[in-house]
Motif scaffolding. Structure first.
Motif, mmCIF file in Angstrom:
data_model
loop_
_atom_site.group_PDB
_atom_site.id
_atom_site.type_symbol
_atom_site.label_atom_id
_atom_site.label_comp_id
_atom_site.label_asym_id
_atom_site.label_seq_id
_atom_site.Cartn_x
_atom_site.Cartn_y
_atom_site.Cartn_z
ATOM 1 N N GLU A 23 -4.583 -6.550 8.895
ATOM 2 C CA GLU A 23 -3.676 -7.708 8.788
ATOM 3 C C GLU A 23 -4.225 -8.789 7.878
ATOM 4 O O GLU A 23 -3.494 -9.558 7.279
ATOM 5 N N ARG A 24 -5.574 -8.863 7.762
ATOM 6 C CA ARG A 24 -6.133 -9.895 6.881
ATOM 7 C C ARG A 24 -6.896 -9.325 5.689
ATOM 8 O O ARG A 24 -7.449 -10.060 4.886
ATOM 9 N N GLU A 25 -6.922 -7.993 5.562
ATOM 10 C CA GLU A 25 -7.607 -7.353 4.423
ATOM 11 C C GLU A 25 -6.588 -6.421 3.760
ATOM 12 O O GLU A 25 -6.455 -5.261 4.141
ATOM 13 N N ASP A 26 -5.889 -6.940 2.749
ATOM 14 C CA ASP A 26 -4.773 -6.153 2.208
ATOM 15 C C ASP A 26 -5.219 -4.880 1.488
ATOM 16 O O ASP A 26 -4.551 -3.851 1.555
ATOM 17 N N TYR A 27 -6.368 -4.924 0.830
ATOM 18 C CA TYR A 27 -6.834 -3.722 0.126
ATOM 19 C C TYR A 27 -7.270 -2.643 1.132
ATOM 20 O O TYR A 27 -6.991 -1.455 0.947
ATOM 21 N N ALA A 29 -5.998 -2.411 4.057
ATOM 22 C CA ALA A 29 -4.721 -1.935 4.615
ATOM 23 C C ALA A 29 -4.129 -0.843 3.722
ATOM 24 O O ALA A 29 -3.665 0.193 4.194
ATOM 25 N N LEU A 30 -4.183 -1.097 2.426
ATOM 26 C CA LEU A 30 -3.637 -0.150 1.448
ATOM 27 C C LEU A 30 -4.366 1.200 1.516
ATOM 28 O O LEU A 30 -3.749 2.262 1.613
#
Ligand SMILES: [Zn+2]
Length: 290
Positions: A23-27, A29-30
Protein backbone atom coordinates in the motif's frame (compact mmCIF):
# COMPACT_ATOMS: atom_id res chain seq x y z
CA UNK A 1 31.77 -24.32 -9.46
CA UNK A 2 28.52 -22.38 -9.69
CA UNK A 3 28.21 -18.91 -8.19
CA UNK A 4 24.78 -17.34 -8.60
CA UNK A 5 25.33 -13.59 -8.55
CA UNK A 6 21.69 -12.44 -8.45
CA UNK A 7 19.44 -13.83 -5.71
CA UNK A 8 16.60 -12.24 -3.72
CA UNK A 9 15.37 -13.56 -0.38
CA UNK A 10 12.63 -12.06 1.77
CA UNK A 11 12.28 -11.84 5.54
CA UNK A 12 9.19 -13.75 6.73
CA UNK A 13 7.76 -10.42 7.99
CA UNK A 14 7.85 -8.99 4.46
CA UNK A 15 6.15 -12.07 3.02
CA UNK A 16 3.51 -12.04 5.75
CA UNK A 17 2.82 -8.29 5.50
CA UNK A 18 3.30 -7.96 1.73
CA UNK A 19 -0.20 -6.59 1.14
CA UNK A 20 0.11 -3.91 3.77
CA UNK A 21 3.63 -2.97 2.61
CA UNK A 22 2.40 -2.78 -0.99
CA UNK A 23 0.00 0.00 0.00
CA UNK A 24 2.92 2.37 0.56
CA UNK A 25 5.55 0.85 -1.78
CA UNK A 26 4.18 1.10 -5.31
CA UNK A 27 7.14 -0.57 -7.05
CA UNK A 28 7.01 -3.47 -4.59
CA UNK A 29 3.27 -3.67 -5.26
CA UNK A 30 3.93 -3.84 -8.99
CA UNK A 31 6.58 -6.56 -8.78
CA UNK A 32 5.04 -8.66 -6.04
CA UNK A 33 1.71 -8.81 -7.87
CA UNK A 34 3.30 -9.84 -11.18
CA UNK A 35 2.38 -13.31 -12.38
CA UNK A 36 6.02 -14.44 -12.39
CA UNK A 37 6.68 -13.30 -8.83
CA UNK A 38 7.80 -15.86 -6.22
CA UNK A 39 8.75 -15.57 -2.56
CA UNK A 40 11.74 -17.28 -1.01
CA UNK A 41 13.24 -17.41 2.46
CA UNK A 42 16.83 -18.38 3.22
CA UNK A 43 15.69 -21.96 3.81
CA UNK A 44 14.11 -22.06 0.34
CA UNK A 45 17.32 -20.70 -1.14
CA UNK A 46 19.63 -23.23 0.52
CA UNK A 47 17.30 -26.05 -0.53
CA UNK A 48 17.34 -24.84 -4.15
CA UNK A 49 21.12 -24.37 -4.11
CA UNK A 50 21.59 -27.92 -2.84
CA UNK A 51 19.19 -29.24 -5.47
CA UNK A 52 20.78 -27.30 -8.35
CA UNK A 53 24.42 -27.68 -7.34
CA UNK A 54 24.96 -23.98 -6.65
CA UNK A 55 28.01 -23.53 -4.44
CA UNK A 56 27.56 -19.89 -3.45
CA UNK A 57 25.12 -17.10 -4.04
CA UNK A 58 25.32 -13.31 -3.88
CA UNK A 59 22.14 -12.48 -2.00
CA UNK A 60 20.03 -9.40 -1.33
CA UNK A 61 16.55 -8.45 -0.22
CA UNK A 62 14.23 -6.03 -1.98
CA UNK A 63 15.27 -2.42 -2.53
CA UNK A 64 12.37 -0.56 -0.93
CA UNK A 65 11.83 3.20 -0.86
CA UNK A 66 11.62 2.96 2.92
CA UNK A 67 14.91 2.69 4.78
CA UNK A 68 13.36 0.72 7.65
CA UNK A 69 12.16 -1.99 5.26
CA UNK A 70 15.59 -2.05 3.59
CA UNK A 71 17.19 -2.44 7.03
CA UNK A 72 14.85 -5.35 7.78
CA UNK A 73 15.97 -7.03 4.53
CA UNK A 74 19.63 -6.31 5.29
CA UNK A 75 19.40 -7.81 8.77
CA UNK A 76 17.79 -10.92 7.32
CA UNK A 77 20.40 -11.33 4.56
CA UNK A 78 23.32 -10.65 6.93
CA UNK A 79 21.94 -13.18 9.41
CA UNK A 80 21.55 -15.70 6.56
CA UNK A 81 25.22 -15.18 5.64
CA UNK A 82 26.26 -15.70 9.27
CA UNK A 83 24.30 -18.96 9.34
CA UNK A 84 25.70 -20.09 5.96
CA UNK A 85 29.08 -18.39 5.65
CA UNK A 86 30.35 -20.72 2.95
CA UNK A 87 27.20 -20.41 0.82
CA UNK A 88 25.84 -16.87 1.08
CA UNK A 89 27.63 -13.64 0.13
CA UNK A 90 25.48 -10.79 1.50
CA UNK A 91 24.62 -7.45 -0.06
CA UNK A 92 22.72 -4.47 1.32
CA UNK A 93 19.83 -2.44 -0.09
CA UNK A 94 19.15 1.23 0.69
CA UNK A 95 17.10 4.07 -0.75
CA UNK A 96 20.04 6.35 -1.68
CA UNK A 97 18.39 9.63 -0.63
CA UNK A 98 16.96 8.56 2.70
CA UNK A 99 18.53 10.17 5.73
CA UNK A 100 20.56 7.42 7.32
CA UNK A 101 21.12 5.46 4.10
CA UNK A 102 24.88 5.93 4.19
CA UNK A 103 25.09 4.89 7.83
CA UNK A 104 23.11 1.80 6.90
CA UNK A 105 25.63 0.94 4.16
CA UNK A 106 28.46 1.37 6.68
CA UNK A 107 26.63 -0.79 9.21
CA UNK A 108 25.98 -3.52 6.64
CA UNK A 109 29.61 -3.38 5.53
CA UNK A 110 30.79 -3.83 9.10
CA UNK A 111 28.62 -6.96 9.29
CA UNK A 112 29.98 -8.42 6.07
CA UNK A 113 28.02 -6.96 3.14
CA UNK A 114 30.20 -6.81 0.02
CA UNK A 115 28.06 -4.54 -2.13
CA UNK A 116 24.93 -2.40 -2.39
CA UNK A 117 22.10 -3.62 -4.61
CA UNK A 118 20.19 -4.71 -6.51
CA UNK A 119 18.92 -1.14 -6.41
CA UNK A 120 15.89 -0.15 -8.49
CA UNK A 121 16.59 3.36 -9.82
CA UNK A 122 13.09 3.85 -11.15
CA UNK A 123 11.32 2.10 -8.28
CA UNK A 124 13.31 4.01 -5.67
CA UNK A 125 13.15 7.29 -7.54
CA UNK A 126 16.71 8.21 -8.43
CA UNK A 127 18.63 8.82 -11.63
CA UNK A 128 21.89 6.87 -11.99
CA UNK A 129 22.95 9.21 -14.79
CA UNK A 130 22.85 12.31 -12.56
CA UNK A 131 26.07 12.69 -10.61
CA UNK A 132 24.37 15.01 -8.10
CA UNK A 133 22.23 12.04 -7.10
CA UNK A 134 24.89 9.33 -7.09
CA UNK A 135 28.13 10.81 -5.75
CA UNK A 136 27.53 10.13 -2.07
CA UNK A 137 26.66 6.48 -2.46
CA UNK A 138 29.29 5.81 -5.14
CA UNK A 139 31.95 7.55 -3.07
CA UNK A 140 31.07 5.63 0.07
CA UNK A 141 31.08 2.29 -1.75
CA UNK A 142 34.48 3.15 -3.16
CA UNK A 143 35.77 4.05 0.30
CA UNK A 144 34.43 0.83 1.81
CA UNK A 145 35.60 -1.46 -1.00
CA UNK A 146 32.02 -2.28 -1.97
CA UNK A 147 30.44 -2.49 -5.40
CA UNK A 148 27.05 -1.33 -6.65
CA UNK A 149 24.41 -3.29 -8.51
CA UNK A 150 21.64 -1.60 -10.49
CA UNK A 151 18.59 -3.01 -12.19
CA UNK A 152 18.77 -2.19 -15.90
CA UNK A 153 16.58 -3.07 -18.84
CA UNK A 154 16.48 -3.13 -22.61
CA UNK A 155 15.35 0.09 -24.31
CA UNK A 156 13.37 -2.03 -26.80
CA UNK A 157 11.32 -5.21 -26.66
CA UNK A 158 8.31 -6.31 -24.69
CA UNK A 159 7.09 -4.51 -21.59
CA UNK A 160 6.97 -6.27 -18.23
CA UNK A 161 6.30 -5.16 -14.67
CA UNK A 162 9.37 -3.46 -13.29
CA UNK A 163 11.20 -3.18 -16.60
CA UNK A 164 11.80 0.50 -16.01
CA UNK A 165 13.43 3.09 -18.21
CA UNK A 166 17.01 2.74 -17.00
CA UNK A 167 19.04 1.27 -19.82
CA UNK A 168 22.32 1.50 -21.68
CA UNK A 169 22.49 5.29 -21.83
CA UNK A 170 21.91 5.84 -18.13
CA UNK A 171 24.23 2.97 -17.16
CA UNK A 172 27.03 4.29 -19.37
CA UNK A 173 26.47 7.73 -17.85
CA UNK A 174 26.99 6.28 -14.38
CA UNK A 175 30.29 4.71 -15.47
CA UNK A 176 31.43 7.97 -17.00
CA UNK A 177 30.68 9.81 -13.75
CA UNK A 178 32.08 7.14 -11.44
CA UNK A 179 35.17 5.34 -12.71
CA UNK A 180 36.14 4.79 -9.07
CA UNK A 181 33.52 2.20 -8.13
CA UNK A 182 32.82 -1.24 -9.58
CA UNK A 183 29.25 -1.64 -10.76
CA UNK A 184 27.21 -4.63 -11.85
CA UNK A 185 24.41 -3.84 -14.28
CA UNK A 186 21.77 -6.51 -13.99
CA UNK A 187 20.01 -8.17 -16.90
CA UNK A 188 23.02 -7.73 -19.23
CA UNK A 189 22.90 -4.01 -18.55
CA UNK A 190 19.99 -3.84 -20.97
CA UNK A 191 22.53 -4.61 -23.73
CA UNK A 192 25.31 -2.30 -22.55
CA UNK A 193 27.91 -5.09 -22.76
CA UNK A 194 27.81 -4.82 -26.55
CA UNK A 195 29.53 -1.43 -26.34
CA UNK A 196 32.56 -3.07 -24.75
CA UNK A 197 33.49 -3.75 -28.38
CA UNK A 198 33.54 -0.01 -29.15
CA UNK A 199 37.03 1.29 -28.45
CA UNK A 200 36.17 4.56 -26.72
CA UNK A 201 33.40 2.89 -24.68
CA UNK A 202 35.67 0.08 -23.48
CA UNK A 203 37.59 2.62 -21.42
CA UNK A 204 34.45 4.24 -20.01
CA UNK A 205 33.02 0.82 -19.16
CA UNK A 206 36.17 -0.46 -17.50
CA UNK A 207 34.39 -0.61 -14.09
CA UNK A 208 31.20 -2.21 -15.52
CA UNK A 209 30.11 -5.81 -15.10
CA UNK A 210 26.92 -7.53 -16.24
CA UNK A 211 24.76 -10.32 -14.91
CA UNK A 212 22.59 -12.77 -16.81
CA UNK A 213 19.54 -12.43 -14.55
CA UNK A 214 16.18 -13.07 -16.26
CA UNK A 215 17.80 -14.16 -19.51
CA UNK A 216 15.19 -16.90 -20.15
CA UNK A 217 12.52 -14.17 -20.22
CA UNK A 218 14.53 -11.93 -22.52
CA UNK A 219 16.95 -13.55 -24.95
CA UNK A 220 17.54 -16.84 -26.71
CA UNK A 221 20.78 -18.78 -26.38
CA UNK A 222 22.44 -17.18 -29.41
CA UNK A 223 23.44 -14.00 -27.61
CA UNK A 224 25.53 -15.75 -24.97
CA UNK A 225 28.44 -16.52 -27.23
CA UNK A 226 28.50 -12.90 -28.34
CA UNK A 227 28.39 -11.65 -24.76
CA UNK A 228 31.25 -13.94 -23.73
CA UNK A 229 33.26 -12.89 -26.78
CA UNK A 230 32.83 -9.18 -26.13
CA UNK A 231 33.28 -9.19 -22.35
CA UNK A 232 34.68 -12.61 -21.40
CA UNK A 233 35.64 -11.70 -17.82
CA UNK A 234 32.75 -9.37 -17.05
CA UNK A 235 29.70 -11.57 -17.51
CA UNK A 236 28.40 -12.95 -14.21
CA UNK A 237 25.91 -15.78 -13.95
CA UNK A 238 22.84 -14.65 -12.02
CA UNK A 239 19.41 -16.27 -11.96
CA UNK A 240 17.07 -13.73 -10.31
CA UNK A 241 16.02 -16.54 -7.94
CA UNK A 242 13.30 -17.18 -6.82
CA UNK A 243 11.65 -15.90 -10.00
CA UNK A 244 13.90 -18.25 -11.99
CA UNK A 245 16.26 -21.02 -11.00
CA UNK A 246 19.33 -22.65 -12.50
CA UNK A 247 17.39 -25.25 -14.47
CA UNK A 248 15.94 -22.52 -16.71
CA UNK A 249 19.44 -21.41 -17.69
CA UNK A 250 21.31 -24.67 -18.15
CA UNK A 251 19.56 -25.75 -21.34
CA UNK A 252 20.17 -22.34 -22.91
CA UNK A 253 23.81 -22.42 -21.89
CA UNK A 254 24.17 -25.91 -23.39
CA UNK A 255 22.57 -24.83 -26.64
CA UNK A 256 24.87 -21.81 -26.83
CA UNK A 257 27.84 -24.17 -27.23
CA UNK A 258 30.14 -22.07 -25.08
CA UNK A 259 32.73 -24.76 -24.41
CA UNK A 260 33.83 -25.88 -20.98
CA UNK A 261 36.27 -23.08 -20.26
CA UNK A 262 33.92 -20.25 -21.23
CA UNK A 263 30.99 -21.88 -19.42
CA UNK A 264 33.14 -22.27 -16.31
CA UNK A 265 34.06 -18.60 -16.40
CA UNK A 266 30.46 -17.52 -16.81
CA UNK A 267 28.99 -19.86 -14.20
CA UNK A 268 31.43 -19.17 -11.42
CA UNK A 269 35.01 -18.12 -12.04
CA UNK A 270 34.16 -14.62 -13.25
CA UNK A 271 32.05 -14.00 -10.18
CA UNK A 272 34.69 -15.38 -7.85
CA UNK A 273 37.36 -13.26 -9.54
CA UNK A 274 35.13 -10.21 -9.18
CA UNK A 275 34.59 -10.79 -5.46
CA UNK A 276 38.28 -11.41 -4.90
CA UNK A 277 39.11 -8.18 -6.73
CA UNK A 278 37.25 -6.23 -4.07
CA UNK A 279 40.15 -6.97 -1.76
CA UNK A 280 39.60 -7.67 1.87
CA UNK A 281 35.99 -8.79 2.15
CA UNK A 282 36.30 -11.45 4.81
CA UNK A 283 33.21 -12.34 6.78
CA UNK A 284 32.78 -10.60 10.10
CA UNK A 285 34.46 -12.95 12.50
CA UNK A 286 32.89 -13.86 15.81
CA UNK A 287 29.53 -12.27 15.14
CA UNK A 288 29.97 -8.61 15.97
CA UNK A 289 26.27 -7.98 15.42
CA UNK A 290 25.05 -4.98 17.42
ZN1 LIG B 1 16.42 -6.66 -11.67
Amino acid sequence: MILDFHVHIYPPEVIRDARRIAEREDYFALLSSSKVHRWATVEDLIEAMDRDGVDRAVVFGFAFKDLGLCRLCNDYVLEAARAHPDRIVPMAVVPPFAKGALQEVERARSLGAVGVGELFPEGQGFDIDDVRQTWRLAGLCHELGMFLMFHCAEPVGHRYPGKGTVGVKEAAGFCENHPEVKVVFSHFGGGLFLYESMEEMRLILSNAYYDTAAMPFLYDHSMLKAAMAVAPHKMLFGTDFPILDVSRYVSRFDRAGLGAETAGALLGLNGEGFLNSLGEWAWPMGGGCG
